[in-house]
Design an enzyme around this catalytic site. Sequence first.
Site, mmCIF file in Angstrom:
data_model
loop_
_atom_site.group_PDB
_atom_site.id
_atom_site.type_symbol
_atom_site.label_atom_id
_atom_site.label_comp_id
_atom_site.label_asym_id
_atom_site.label_seq_id
_atom_site.Cartn_x
_atom_site.Cartn_y
_atom_site.Cartn_z
ATOM 1 N N ASP A 32 -1.584 -11.895 -0.391
ATOM 2 C CA ASP A 32 -2.608 -11.214 -1.186
ATOM 3 C C ASP A 32 -1.947 -10.620 -2.437
ATOM 4 O O ASP A 32 -0.860 -10.041 -2.360
ATOM 5 C CB ASP A 32 -3.235 -10.098 -0.334
ATOM 6 C CG ASP A 32 -4.520 -9.554 -0.929
ATOM 7 O OD1 ASP A 32 -5.549 -9.620 -0.249
ATOM 8 O OD2 ASP A 32 -4.490 -9.047 -2.064
ATOM 9 N N ASN A 88 -14.151 -9.112 5.954
ATOM 10 C CA ASN A 88 -15.302 -8.441 5.351
ATOM 11 C C ASN A 88 -16.431 -9.437 5.043
ATOM 12 O O ASN A 88 -16.158 -10.535 4.542
ATOM 13 C CB ASN A 88 -14.877 -7.752 4.042
ATOM 14 C CG ASN A 88 -13.800 -6.697 4.276
ATOM 15 O OD1 ASN A 88 -13.797 -6.020 5.296
ATOM 16 N ND2 ASN A 88 -12.869 -6.568 3.339
ATOM 17 N N GLN A 95 -16.611 -6.836 0.810
ATOM 18 C CA GLN A 95 -16.201 -8.179 0.383
ATOM 19 C C GLN A 95 -16.312 -8.285 -1.131
ATOM 20 O O GLN A 95 -17.332 -7.904 -1.718
ATOM 21 C CB GLN A 95 -17.089 -9.244 1.057
ATOM 22 C CG GLN A 95 -16.611 -10.667 0.782
ATOM 23 C CD GLN A 95 -17.427 -11.740 1.528
ATOM 24 O OE1 GLN A 95 -18.478 -11.445 2.097
ATOM 25 N NE2 GLN A 95 -16.936 -12.967 1.497
ATOM 26 N N HIS A 101 -12.595 -15.309 4.258
ATOM 27 C CA HIS A 101 -11.149 -15.134 4.422
ATOM 28 C C HIS A 101 -10.878 -14.065 5.453
ATOM 29 O O HIS A 101 -11.699 -13.176 5.668
ATOM 30 C CB HIS A 101 -10.460 -14.787 3.092
ATOM 31 C CG HIS A 101 -11.076 -13.636 2.376
ATOM 32 N ND1 HIS A 101 -12.232 -13.760 1.623
ATOM 33 C CD2 HIS A 101 -10.730 -12.327 2.310
ATOM 34 C CE1 HIS A 101 -12.552 -12.574 1.126
ATOM 35 N NE2 HIS A 101 -11.665 -11.685 1.526
ATOM 36 N N HIS A 103 -8.061 -11.158 6.441
ATOM 37 C CA HIS A 103 -6.893 -10.386 6.015
ATOM 38 C C HIS A 103 -5.958 -10.193 7.209
ATOM 39 O O HIS A 103 -6.403 -9.755 8.282
ATOM 40 C CB HIS A 103 -7.317 -8.977 5.565
ATOM 41 C CG HIS A 103 -8.157 -8.946 4.335
ATOM 42 N ND1 HIS A 103 -7.643 -8.711 3.083
ATOM 43 C CD2 HIS A 103 -9.490 -9.096 4.164
ATOM 44 C CE1 HIS A 103 -8.627 -8.709 2.196
ATOM 45 N NE2 HIS A 103 -9.750 -8.942 2.822
#
Length: 136
Positions: A32, A88, A95, A101, A103
């Site tokens: 990230d 999210n 989000q 996706h 995390h």
Amino acid sequence: MKDENCIFCKIANGEIPSATLYEDEDFRVILDLGPATKGHALILPKEHYANLYEIDEEVAAKAFKLAKKMVTELTEVLGCDGYNVVQNNGAAAGQTVFHFHMHLIPRYKNDDAGFGWKTGKLTDVDRDDILERLKK
Ligand code: 5GP
Ligand code: ZN
């Protein structure tokens, strides 16, 4: 399906370079760019699904399997003390990129990532309301 306006479609499919930790035919796992802690990674499916509501069930199952593999391996590599796996759905839930996706956030004793939620108290009214609605 890909969405040509989606940045995570482009990253997942290699059109935009990324720090890639893992790749297979269905997923790319990247670091990230705005990490909560050192090693914060994202699992991106190569196909475009906006969120958990839309993702194909098989892909969702594979994503969670991959999360287990990555968390196990990265815990050893990073020497972290725990992991948050966060996902999210919708702007109200935080989000910001509307391509599904997950995390993977390594946690270190005494890190100051500081996310969580304020705990409330389950009321009898809410409990009964939810259980009743689910019966439909
Ligand atoms: P969300 O808030 O949608 O659950 O998470 C989006 C995440 O994507 C954020 O943690 C943000 O830092 C990360 N992010 C956004 N754009 C990029 C990008 O172009 N590359 C990478 N590697 N991460 C990104
Ligand atoms: Zn996409």
